[in-house]
Design a protein around this motif. Structure first.
Motif, PDB file in Angstrom:
ATOM      1  N   VAL A 151      31.429 -29.257  20.362  1.00  0.00           N
ATOM      2  CA  VAL A 151      31.367 -28.737  21.733  1.00  0.00           C
ATOM      3  C   VAL A 151      31.196 -29.896  22.709  1.00  0.00           C
ATOM      4  O   VAL A 151      30.804 -30.992  22.322  1.00  0.00           O
ATOM      5  N   ALA A 152      31.447 -29.645  23.997  1.00  0.00           N
ATOM      6  CA  ALA A 152      31.220 -30.652  25.026  1.00  0.00           C
ATOM      7  C   ALA A 152      29.718 -30.826  25.239  1.00  0.00           C
ATOM      8  O   ALA A 152      28.966 -29.853  25.229  1.00  0.00           O
ATOM      9  N   VAL A 153      29.295 -32.077  25.411  1.00  0.00           N
ATOM     10  CA  VAL A 153      27.874 -32.373  25.616  1.00  0.00           C
ATOM     11  C   VAL A 153      27.653 -32.632  27.102  1.00  0.00           C
ATOM     12  O   VAL A 153      28.292 -33.518  27.678  1.00  0.00           O
ATOM     13  N   PRO A 154      26.746 -31.860  27.743  1.00  0.00           N
ATOM     14  CA  PRO A 154      26.495 -32.058  29.170  1.00  0.00           C
ATOM     15  C   PRO A 154      25.847 -33.423  29.456  1.00  0.00           C
ATOM     16  O   PRO A 154      25.168 -33.999  28.604  1.00  0.00           O
ATOM     17  N   ASP A 155      26.060 -33.920  30.685  1.00  0.00           N
ATOM     18  CA  ASP A 155      25.481 -35.202  31.085  1.00  0.00           C
ATOM     19  C   ASP A 155      23.959 -35.201  30.996  1.00  0.00           C
ATOM     20  O   ASP A 155      23.351 -36.239  30.738  1.00  0.00           O
ATOM     21  N   GLU A 156      23.324 -34.037  31.210  1.00  0.00           N
ATOM     22  CA  GLU A 156      21.854 -33.965  31.157  1.00  0.00           C
ATOM     23  C   GLU A 156      21.341 -34.358  29.769  1.00  0.00           C
ATOM     24  O   GLU A 156      20.286 -34.971  29.644  1.00  0.00           O
ATOM     25  N   VAL A 157      22.081 -34.011  28.730  1.00  0.00           N
ATOM     26  CA  VAL A 157      21.668 -34.353  27.362  1.00  0.00           C
ATOM     27  C   VAL A 157      21.730 -35.870  27.176  1.00  0.00           C
ATOM     28  O   VAL A 157      20.815 -36.472  26.613  1.00  0.00           O
ATOM     29  N   TYR A 158      22.785 -36.497  27.687  1.00  0.00           N
ATOM     30  CA  TYR A 158      22.883 -37.955  27.604  1.00  0.00           C
ATOM     31  C   TYR A 158      21.748 -38.617  28.389  1.00  0.00           C
ATOM     32  O   TYR A 158      21.170 -39.609  27.947  1.00  0.00           O
ATOM     33  N   ASP A 159      21.425 -38.063  29.564  1.00  0.00           N
ATOM     34  CA  ASP A 159      20.331 -38.608  30.368  1.00  0.00           C
ATOM     35  C   ASP A 159      19.010 -38.507  29.623  1.00  0.00           C
ATOM     36  O   ASP A 159      18.209 -39.439  29.626  1.00  0.00           O
ATOM     37  N   ARG A 160      18.768 -37.361  28.960  1.00  0.00           N
ATOM     38  CA  ARG A 160      17.524 -37.184  28.198  1.00  0.00           C
ATOM     39  C   ARG A 160      17.483 -38.125  27.005  1.00  0.00           C
ATOM     40  O   ARG A 160      16.429 -38.635  26.648  1.00  0.00           O
ATOM     41  N   LEU A 161      18.634 -38.369  26.387  1.00  0.00           N
ATOM     42  CA  LEU A 161      18.695 -39.329  25.279  1.00  0.00           C
ATOM     43  C   LEU A 161      18.316 -40.729  25.758  1.00  0.00           C
ATOM     44  O   LEU A 161      17.549 -41.435  25.100  1.00  0.00           O
ATOM     45  N   GLU A 162      18.858 -41.128  26.918  1.00  0.00           N
ATOM     46  CA  GLU A 162      18.520 -42.440  27.480  1.00  0.00           C
ATOM     47  C   GLU A 162      17.024 -42.541  27.756  1.00  0.00           C
ATOM     48  O   GLU A 162      16.392 -43.547  27.430  1.00  0.00           O
ATOM     49  N   GLN A 163      16.448 -41.495  28.356  1.00  0.00           N
ATOM     50  CA  GLN A 163      15.010 -41.491  28.641  1.00  0.00           C
ATOM     51  C   GLN A 163      14.201 -41.589  27.361  1.00  0.00           C
ATOM     52  O   GLN A 163      13.213 -42.331  27.288  1.00  0.00           O
ATOM     53  N   GLN A 164      14.596 -40.853  26.327  1.00  0.00           N
ATOM     54  CA  GLN A 164      13.884 -40.873  25.054  1.00  0.00           C
ATOM     55  C   GLN A 164      13.928 -42.268  24.428  1.00  0.00           C
ATOM     56  O   GLN A 164      12.930 -42.752  23.919  1.00  0.00           O
ATOM     57  N   MET A 165      15.078 -42.912  24.504  1.00  0.00           N
ATOM     58  CA  MET A 165      15.215 -44.254  23.932  1.00  0.00           C
ATOM     59  C   MET A 165      14.367 -45.259  24.700  1.00  0.00           C
ATOM     60  O   MET A 165      13.760 -46.149  24.108  1.00  0.00           O
ATOM     61  N   GLU A 166      14.294 -45.104  26.028  1.00  0.00           N
ATOM     62  CA  GLU A 166      13.443 -45.993  26.834  1.00  0.00           C
ATOM     63  C   GLU A 166      11.980 -45.797  26.478  1.00  0.00           C
ATOM     64  O   GLU A 166      11.227 -46.768  26.356  1.00  0.00           O
ATOM     65  N   GLN A 167      11.558 -44.542  26.285  1.00  0.00           N
ATOM     66  CA  GLN A 167      10.165 -44.248  25.906  1.00  0.00           C
ATOM     67  C   GLN A 167       9.841 -44.856  24.552  1.00  0.00           C
ATOM     68  O   GLN A 167       8.801 -45.474  24.370  1.00  0.00           O
ATOM     69  N   GLU A 168      10.727 -44.688  23.580  1.00  0.00           N
ATOM     70  CA  GLU A 168      10.494 -45.225  22.250  1.00  0.00           C
ATOM     71  C   GLU A 168      10.466 -46.742  22.273  1.00  0.00           C
ATOM     72  O   GLU A 168       9.684 -47.366  21.576  1.00  0.00           O
ATOM     73  N   GLY A 169      11.329 -47.345  23.093  1.00  0.00           N
ATOM     74  CA  GLY A 169      11.333 -48.792  23.233  1.00  0.00           C
ATOM     75  C   GLY A 169      10.032 -49.303  23.827  1.00  0.00           C
ATOM     76  O   GLY A 169       9.496 -50.325  23.409  1.00  0.00           O
TER      77      GLY A 169
END
Length: 93
Positions: free
Chosen positions: A71-89
């Motif tokens: 399925v198509a992935v909304p931009d909000e999911v990509y934004d949340r992924l970026e935020q999660q990676m920044e938090q983990e970093g």
């Protein structure tokens, strides 16, 4: 005693097989909703990414997550992924 088997999953960006617990899971629920599954227990089809921003960028450019989930992935999911990676970093430092 036998060693417990550690489940491995492949990162969609770097294609490296890593322990499931070290990866971030994006899940398509049975209802068709796309979300981050930080616990790795949500029902549905999963796609995995390691915590590297370069892998997210590569997976987004090649549309690997869309292909894996069907399925198509909304931009909000990509934004949340970026935020999660920044938090983990930030937590790793």
């Amino acid at each position: 005693m036998a060693q417990k088997k550690i489940p491995l999953r492949q990162c969609l960006g770097c294609r490296q097989a890593l322990p499931k617990r070290e990866l971030i899971r994006v899940v398509r629920s049975p209802e068709g909703e796309i979300a981050l599954d930080l616990k790795g227990k949500a029902p549905g089809r999963g796609a995995y990414l390691c915590g590297q921003p370069a892998c997210l960028k590569k997976a987004r450019k090649s549309r690997a997550i869309e292909r894996a989930l069907g399925v198509a992935v909304p931009d909000e999911v990509y934004d949340r992924l970026e935020q999660q990676m920044e938090q983990e970093g930030a937590n790793d430092q």
